[in-house]
Structure formats: C-alpha cells, structure tokens
Enzyme design. Structure first.
Site, PDB file in Angstrom:
ATOM      1  NE  ARG A  77      -0.664   9.466  66.365  1.00  0.00           N
ATOM      2  CZ  ARG A  77      -0.599  10.026  65.156  1.00  0.00           C
ATOM      3  NH1 ARG A  77       0.549  10.065  64.508  1.00  0.00           N
ATOM      4  NH2 ARG A  77      -1.661  10.564  64.615  1.00  0.00           N
ATOM      5  CD  GLU A  82      -2.968   7.767  68.920  1.00  0.00           C
ATOM      6  OE1 GLU A  82      -2.959   8.808  69.599  1.00  0.00           O
ATOM      7  OE2 GLU A  82      -3.239   7.741  67.713  1.00  0.00           O
ATOM      8  CB  SER A 141      -6.576   8.418  66.480  1.00  0.00           C
ATOM      9  OG  SER A 141      -6.562   9.201  65.330  1.00  0.00           O
TER      10      SER A 141
END
Ligand code: EPU
Length: 336
Positions: free
Chosen positions: A163, A332, A236
């Site tokens: 990520r 995130e 997420s």
C-alpha cells in the site's frame, strides 16, 4: 479544463463527506497542465485527487482540488507474450479492468471492483486477492509540481511496497500523474493464491476464464465489502499492521488463532480486520458511523456523518485494539 468555485466535494470522495473547497479544477487534457503552472495554481494550497476513494475530509479544504479526468486506453507495444497499454490518468480503474477482460489481457482481473482511477492505482499500490498493481506497472508518467518537470518512472523507480510507493512517500503531494503504462500477459495465466478466491471458484465446476475469475472476485468482494454506491466508505480504513517477530511470538501464545503472513526481514503482518473483530468492534455502530458487519477493516458512513464523526469513531476502534493486543492500527485512508 473546468473550474468551479466553492464546490462541494461530496461527489468527489467515496466516504460521502460534504465539505467544500475554494476551487475545483477538472483537468480534461494533458495540455491543461502547462496552463495550471502559468496560472500559478500550485503557488497556493492545492491537492491532487483521484476518485477520492482513499480520502477522509475532516474540514473544508481552503485551496484548490485538482482532479484528472482525461480518458483513453492505447496499445503502445505488443509481442507474442505481452501487451503494453498506456492508460490516461482519469480512466476509471474498473473500466480499465473490464477492457482487459474483454480483450483477453491477463493480470488485473483479481483487482476488479476496486474503486478509483487508473492514474491513482500506483500511488498506494492497490491490491486485493493475491494481486497488486505493481506487478503489472511498466511505468508511471506525470509532472513533478515543485520542479515543473515531467517525469517517467519505471516500475523499479516507483519504490512499491505494501500500500505504498514513491508517490505516497518521497513525492507525496508533489506529483500530477498523467498516464500509467501497464504490461499485461496475452498468455492465459491466473493468480489463485488467495484461498477465498480459489474456494469460490471451486463452488462450481466451470472452466476458468478471465470473466469467470473476475465474477468470482466480485462474489467474494460483495460478500465482504459494502457497495460504495449505497454506503460511504473508503475500503479498508486501516493498514494491516506489520510487527516484529518477538512481538508476534508473544501475541500468538496468548491468541493462538491469530492470522499472520510473512512480511520480510523476519517481520510478520497481522490481519487488522481480525484484530478489530476479536476486539469486539465488528458491526458496532455509533450514530451514522460504524464498522462494516462483514469486514471489520471497513468503516462506513451510514448517513450524513461528518469527517469528525468518523475520526472520533476510528480512534475508538484503535483504542479497543490497543487495549486488547497492544497494537496501534494505522489508518490506510488519507485524513485531511
Ligand atoms: N478477518 C476476520 N474478521 C474480519 C475481517 C477479516 O477475522 O472482520 C480475517 C479473515 O478471516 C482473514 C483475514 O482476517 O483470515 C484477512 O481478511 P481478508 O482476506 O478479508 O483481507 P484483509 O487483510 O482484511 C486485505 C486488503 C483488502 C483486500 C483484501 C483481499 C488491506 C488493508 N486490505 O484485507 O483491500 O480486498 O485483503 O485481498 O490490505 C482496501 O485496500 O481498501 C481493501 C479492501
């Protein structure tokens, strides 16, 4: 380009938070970028966005929001095994995946259903069901804003990680991505490393095809993730935490069912969704904000939640996980 003053950002973030910005600029052609420099747009506060699928606005944005809306997919090279496609930044990621499926190009089918734009896919190295976009990116092109110089980064220069990429770290906020070139396989090959996907495909005895795999991915996604057309969210909300081996060894003694994945350098990645779940927060809702009942990693705006409501709620989730596991989950989502 299209410029709107005092625009509402509600249609420009998938969390559906209603805040305004001073100016919204939709960039319709790469040639507009020179004009942005000439007009000194970047001399005051600005932010570039994709489809706003990884953003949480907590206050009005007192500057200019710049969004690429350029479209186009062009085959730039091909050999017996691979095809190289140049995709304009404003193409919807979903449309690009569907284009690949239609043309029998292999490599992005596991990433179907991910919201966002093709141009933003490398920024946080989107990933799902055993695949990551870094595995198909050849190069990423755009402009570095501070230097006003165009760039073309090859895959290795993008410093991809879980990520993460150079566009989210060293060059954060300093890039306007205009195109990405993807290298896809023309030879039939599937990535069925994610157990949930393999299990889904085994439910029916139908020969594998790109469409079949994509359908199975969508079935798994739909069973776990909210439909962003109906619920505000940004996928997420937290990253899966990576811990040192000794931390993991202590934890696993206390919680033998913890799911873990090797994360390199002897480190261990845990499943944040499972931690939140075990901390008793799955499905918990405070007013308009809650943890999605089918995937605890997702925080949902059920109504007209403000960014502040979401922040208060996610801190509560973090606190519960710290109390239970002494692990600090890191969002995130980009919080502004
Ligand atoms: N789990 C639970 N309870 C939950 C959620 C998960 O026990 O409420 C357990 C699952 O049973 C599983 C493990 O945790 O054993 C991992 O769950 P899952 O496979 O659903 O994936 P994840 O780690 O929770 C990541 C990505 C998702 C991606 C899925 C599938 C991150 C932060 N998230 O989630 O990406 O779709 O894997 O590959 O890495 C996104 O980034 O927005 C996103 C949705």
């Amino acid at each position: 380009m299209k410029i709107t003053r005092n625009a509402s950002l509600k249609p420009y973030n998938t969390f559906g938070i209603d805040v305004s910005c001073k100016h919204l600029i939709l960039v319709e052609s790469n040639s507009d970028i020179q004009k942005l420099f000439e007009d000194k747009v970047f001399d005051s506060e600005y932010m570039t966005i994709g489809d706003g699928s990884n953003l949480l606005f907590t206050r009005p944005f007192q500057g200019t929001i710049i969004k690429m809306v350029t479209k186009g997919i062009e085959k730039v090279d091909e050999n017996a095994e691979f095809v190289w496609l140049k995709v304009m930044a404003g193409e919807k990621w979903e449309d690009f995946v569907r284009y690949c499926i239609k043309n029998q190009y292999f490599g992005v089918e596991n990433l179907i259903g991910i919201p966002g734009l093709a141009g933003s896919s490398p920024v946080q190295n989107i990933g799902a069901y055993g695949a990551e976009v870094k595995d198909v990116i050849e190069e990423v092109c755009g402009w570095q804003i501070s230097t006003k110089i165009p760039f073309s980064y090859k895959n290795a220069d993008c410093c991809f990680g879980y990520r993460s990429s150079i566009f989210k770290t060293e060059l954060k906020g300093d890039c306007l991505i205009t195109e990405a070139v993807f290298k896809l396989s023309k030879k039939e090959a599937y990535n069925l490393s994610y157990k949930g996907l393999a299990d889904e495909l085994q439910k029916e005895n139908i020969p594998l095809s790109l469409q079949r795999v994509a359908d199975a991915v969508m079935a798994v996604r739909n069973s776990k993730l909210p439909d962003i057309r109906h619920y505000g969210c940004a996928g997420s909300f937290f990253k899966n935490p990576i811990v040192e081996k000794d931390v993991f060894d202590t934890l696993i003694l206390k919680f033998p069912r913890l799911i873990s994945y090797p994360a390199g350098d002897g480190k261990v990645k845990l499943a944040a969704g499972q931690l939140i779940d075990l901390a008793g927060m799955k499905g918990v809702r405070d007013g308009n904000v809650g943890v999605w009942p089918h995937q605890a990693l997702v925080i949902v705006n059920y109504g007209n939640a403000t960014g502040h409501d979401v922040v208060t709620f996610y801190r509560k989730v973090q606190k519960k996980v710290v109390e239970q596991f002494d692990i600090q989950l890191e969002p995130e989502v980009n919080i502004l």
